[in-house]
Design a protein around this motif. Structure first.
Motif, PDB file in Angstrom:
ATOM      1  N   GLN A  64       1.483  -3.354  -6.787  1.00 25.55           N
ATOM      2  CA  GLN A  64       2.754  -2.621  -6.873  1.00 25.55           C
ATOM      3  C   GLN A  64       3.895  -3.444  -6.285  1.00 25.55           C
ATOM      4  O   GLN A  64       5.005  -3.449  -6.816  1.00 25.55           O
ATOM      5  CB  GLN A  64       2.644  -1.276  -6.167  1.00 25.55           C
ATOM      6  CG  GLN A  64       1.824  -0.254  -6.914  1.00 25.55           C
ATOM      7  CD  GLN A  64       2.441   0.102  -8.245  1.00 25.55           C
ATOM      8  OE1 GLN A  64       1.957  -0.358  -9.270  1.00 25.55           O
ATOM      9  NE2 GLN A  64       3.473   0.894  -8.240  1.00 25.55           N
ATOM     10  N   GLY A  65       3.652  -4.131  -5.174  1.00 24.13           N
ATOM     11  CA  GLY A  65       4.672  -4.983  -4.579  1.00 24.13           C
ATOM     12  C   GLY A  65       5.063  -6.123  -5.493  1.00 24.13           C
ATOM     13  O   GLY A  65       6.242  -6.458  -5.642  1.00 24.13           O
ATOM     14  N   ARG A  66       4.065  -6.730  -6.145  1.00 27.24           N
ATOM     15  CA  ARG A  66       4.341  -7.825  -7.080  1.00 27.24           C
ATOM     16  C   ARG A  66       5.158  -7.321  -8.263  1.00 27.24           C
ATOM     17  O   ARG A  66       6.133  -7.962  -8.680  1.00 27.24           O
ATOM     18  CB  ARG A  66       3.019  -8.422  -7.569  1.00 27.24           C
ATOM     19  CG  ARG A  66       3.194  -9.621  -8.485  1.00 27.24           C
ATOM     20  CD  ARG A  66       1.852 -10.103  -9.027  1.00 27.24           C
ATOM     21  NE  ARG A  66       1.172  -9.088  -9.802  1.00 27.24           N
ATOM     22  CZ  ARG A  66       1.452  -8.788 -11.081  1.00 27.24           C
ATOM     23  NH1 ARG A  66       2.425  -9.417 -11.707  1.00 27.24           N
ATOM     24  NH2 ARG A  66       0.764  -7.861 -11.725  1.00 27.24           N
ATOM     25  N   LEU A  67       4.807  -6.159  -8.797  1.00 27.71           N
ATOM     26  CA  LEU A  67       5.564  -5.595  -9.913  1.00 27.71           C
ATOM     27  C   LEU A  67       6.992  -5.232  -9.504  1.00 27.71           C
ATOM     28  O   LEU A  67       7.931  -5.438 -10.272  1.00 27.71           O
ATOM     29  CB  LEU A  67       4.850  -4.363 -10.467  1.00 27.71           C
ATOM     30  CG  LEU A  67       3.616  -4.640 -11.315  1.00 27.71           C
ATOM     31  CD1 LEU A  67       2.918  -3.327 -11.668  1.00 27.71           C
ATOM     32  CD2 LEU A  67       3.970  -5.405 -12.563  1.00 27.71           C
ATOM     33  N   ALA A  68       7.157  -4.695  -8.314  1.00 23.18           N
ATOM     34  CA  ALA A  68       8.503  -4.334  -7.837  1.00 23.18           C
ATOM     35  C   ALA A  68       9.380  -5.580  -7.706  1.00 23.18           C
ATOM     36  O   ALA A  68      10.556  -5.556  -8.084  1.00 23.18           O
ATOM     37  CB  ALA A  68       8.413  -3.601  -6.508  1.00 23.18           C
ATOM     38  N   ARG A  69       8.815  -6.671  -7.166  1.00 17.27           N
ATOM     39  CA  ARG A  69       9.588  -7.925  -7.064  1.00 17.27           C
ATOM     40  C   ARG A  69       9.958  -8.453  -8.444  1.00 17.27           C
ATOM     41  O   ARG A  69      11.078  -8.934  -8.663  1.00 17.27           O
ATOM     42  CB  ARG A  69       8.806  -8.971  -6.286  1.00 17.27           C
ATOM     43  CG  ARG A  69       8.760  -8.728  -4.797  1.00 17.27           C
ATOM     44  CD  ARG A  69       8.170  -9.906  -4.042  1.00 17.27           C
ATOM     45  NE  ARG A  69       6.836 -10.272  -4.495  1.00 17.27           N
ATOM     46  CZ  ARG A  69       5.700  -9.710  -4.091  1.00 17.27           C
ATOM     47  NH1 ARG A  69       5.750  -8.724  -3.206  1.00 17.27           N
ATOM     48  NH2 ARG A  69       4.533 -10.124  -4.537  1.00 17.27           N
ATOM     49  N   HIS A  70       9.021  -8.365  -9.384  1.00 18.63           N
ATOM     50  CA  HIS A  70       9.290  -8.830 -10.751  1.00 18.63           C
ATOM     51  C   HIS A  70      10.406  -8.005 -11.394  1.00 18.63           C
ATOM     52  O   HIS A  70      11.333  -8.573 -11.988  1.00 18.63           O
ATOM     53  CB  HIS A  70       8.007  -8.734 -11.588  1.00 18.63           C
ATOM     54  CG  HIS A  70       8.209  -9.044 -13.029  1.00 18.63           C
ATOM     55  ND1 HIS A  70       8.416 -10.333 -13.493  1.00 18.63           N
ATOM     56  CD2 HIS A  70       8.254  -8.237 -14.114  1.00 18.63           C
ATOM     57  CE1 HIS A  70       8.581 -10.286 -14.806  1.00 18.63           C
ATOM     58  NE2 HIS A  70       8.479  -9.033 -15.203  1.00 18.63           N
ATOM     59  N   HIS A  71      10.352  -6.688 -11.273  1.00 14.78           N
ATOM     60  CA  HIS A  71      11.383  -5.831 -11.863  1.00 14.78           C
ATOM     61  C   HIS A  71      12.740  -6.055 -11.202  1.00 14.78           C
ATOM     62  O   HIS A  71      13.770  -6.034 -11.877  1.00 14.78           O
ATOM     63  CB  HIS A  71      10.986  -4.364 -11.771  1.00 14.78           C
ATOM     64  CG  HIS A  71       9.840  -4.003 -12.667  1.00 14.78           C
ATOM     65  ND1 HIS A  71       9.819  -4.284 -14.009  1.00 14.78           N
ATOM     66  CD2 HIS A  71       8.664  -3.388 -12.422  1.00 14.78           C
ATOM     67  CE1 HIS A  71       8.707  -3.856 -14.550  1.00 14.78           C
ATOM     68  NE2 HIS A  71       7.970  -3.306 -13.595  1.00 14.78           N
ATOM     69  N   LYS A  72      12.740  -6.277  -9.897  1.00 13.45           N
ATOM     70  CA  LYS A  72      14.001  -6.539  -9.195  1.00 13.45           C
ATOM     71  C   LYS A  72      14.619  -7.842  -9.691  1.00 13.45           C
ATOM     72  O   LYS A  72      15.817  -7.927  -9.946  1.00 13.45           O
ATOM     73  CB  LYS A  72      13.762  -6.594  -7.688  1.00 13.45           C
ATOM     74  CG  LYS A  72      15.030  -6.734  -6.871  1.00 13.45           C
ATOM     75  CD  LYS A  72      14.720  -6.619  -5.397  1.00 13.45           C
ATOM     76  CE  LYS A  72      15.941  -6.478  -4.559  1.00 13.45           C
ATOM     77  NZ  LYS A  72      16.733  -7.648  -4.387  1.00 13.45           N
ATOM     78  N   ARG A  73      13.790  -8.875  -9.833  1.00 12.51           N
ATOM     79  CA  ARG A  73      14.270 -10.167 -10.329  1.00 12.51           C
ATOM     80  C   ARG A  73      14.806 -10.028 -11.751  1.00 12.51           C
ATOM     81  O   ARG A  73      15.857 -10.592 -12.086  1.00 12.51           O
ATOM     82  CB  ARG A  73      13.141 -11.193 -10.283  1.00 12.51           C
ATOM     83  CG  ARG A  73      13.582 -12.595 -10.580  1.00 12.51           C
ATOM     84  CD  ARG A  73      12.465 -13.638 -10.503  1.00 12.51           C
ATOM     85  NE  ARG A  73      11.347 -13.296  -9.664  1.00 12.51           N
ATOM     86  CZ  ARG A  73      10.124 -13.028 -10.114  1.00 12.51           C
ATOM     87  NH1 ARG A  73       9.858 -13.074 -11.392  1.00 12.51           N
ATOM     88  NH2 ARG A  73       9.150 -12.726  -9.279  1.00 12.51           N
ATOM     89  N   GLU A  74      14.097  -9.271 -12.596  1.00  7.60           N
ATOM     90  CA  GLU A  74      14.556  -9.050 -13.968  1.00  7.60           C
ATOM     91  C   GLU A  74      15.883  -8.301 -14.004  1.00  7.60           C
ATOM     92  O   GLU A  74      16.726  -8.571 -14.856  1.00  7.60           O
ATOM     93  CB  GLU A  74      13.503  -8.270 -14.759  1.00  7.60           C
ATOM     94  CG  GLU A  74      12.262  -9.058 -15.084  1.00  7.60           C
ATOM     95  CD  GLU A  74      12.503 -10.109 -16.148  1.00  7.60           C
ATOM     96  OE1 GLU A  74      13.212  -9.814 -17.129  1.00  7.60           O
ATOM     97  OE2 GLU A  74      11.995 -11.229 -15.982  1.00  7.60           O
ATOM     98  N   ALA A  75      16.081  -7.356 -13.094  1.00  2.73           N
ATOM     99  CA  ALA A  75      17.311  -6.564 -13.071  1.00  2.73           C
ATOM    100  C   ALA A  75      18.494  -7.343 -12.519  1.00  2.73           C
ATOM    101  O   ALA A  75      19.635  -7.015 -12.817  1.00  2.73           O
ATOM    102  CB  ALA A  75      17.099  -5.302 -12.236  1.00  2.73           C
ATOM    103  N   GLU A  76      18.237  -8.376 -11.723  1.00  7.53           N
ATOM    104  CA  GLU A  76      19.324  -9.113 -11.078  1.00  7.53           C
ATOM    105  C   GLU A  76      19.698 -10.407 -11.779  1.00  7.53           C
ATOM    106  O   GLU A  76      20.683 -11.034 -11.404  1.00  7.53           O
ATOM    107  CB  GLU A  76      18.939  -9.446  -9.634  1.00  7.53           C
ATOM    108  CG  GLU A  76      18.882  -8.250  -8.728  1.00  7.53           C
ATOM    109  CD  GLU A  76      18.497  -8.611  -7.316  1.00  7.53           C
ATOM    110  OE1 GLU A  76      17.930  -9.698  -7.105  1.00  7.53           O
ATOM    111  OE2 GLU A  76      18.765  -7.789  -6.424  1.00  7.53           O
ATOM    112  N   THR A  77      18.947 -10.835 -12.772  1.00 11.27           N
ATOM    113  CA  THR A  77      19.241 -12.115 -13.419  1.00 11.27           C
ATOM    114  C   THR A  77      19.506 -11.918 -14.903  1.00 11.27           C
ATOM    115  O   THR A  77      19.033 -10.982 -15.537  1.00 11.27           O
ATOM    116  CB  THR A  77      18.069 -13.107 -13.262  1.00 11.27           C
ATOM    117  OG1 THR A  77      16.893 -12.529 -13.790  1.00 11.27           O
ATOM    118  CG2 THR A  77      17.863 -13.490 -11.819  1.00 11.27           C
TER     119      THR A  77
END
Length: 82
Positions: free
Chosen positions: A32-45
């Motif tokens: 879940q932590g890995r997915l949250a980091r991935h989604h955050k990166r996708e939303a910010e770039t």
């Protein structure tokens, strides 16, 4: 008839069940932590350039005070692929 009751085997069974439950919960939390980091990166770039988008730039530098010789330049190039 039946196997004799052994407290060591009972204790071992409880420890194994608790350990497997803990390992499963840890694995789920890490995923879940890995997915949250991935989604955050996708939303910010930006997907095309990989640069930070406007929202991420304002979150990162929005409260930074400007000095006398500072400026921010933002370009919005519509249809620049063509």
């Amino acid at each position: 008839g039946h196997a004799p009751s052994n407290w060591a085997e009972d204790l071992s069974l409880v420890i194994v069940i608790a350990s497997m439950t803990g390992i499963g919960a840890l694995s789920l939390a890490l995923n879940q932590g890995r997915l949250a980091r991935h989604h955050k990166r996708e939303a910010e770039t930006d997907a095309l350039t990989g640069l930070l988008n406007r929202r991420a730039l304002f979150d990162l530098h929005g409260k930074t005070p400007f000095g006398a010789f500072m400026a921010v330049v933002v370009f919005d190039l519509d249809g620049f692929k063509a």
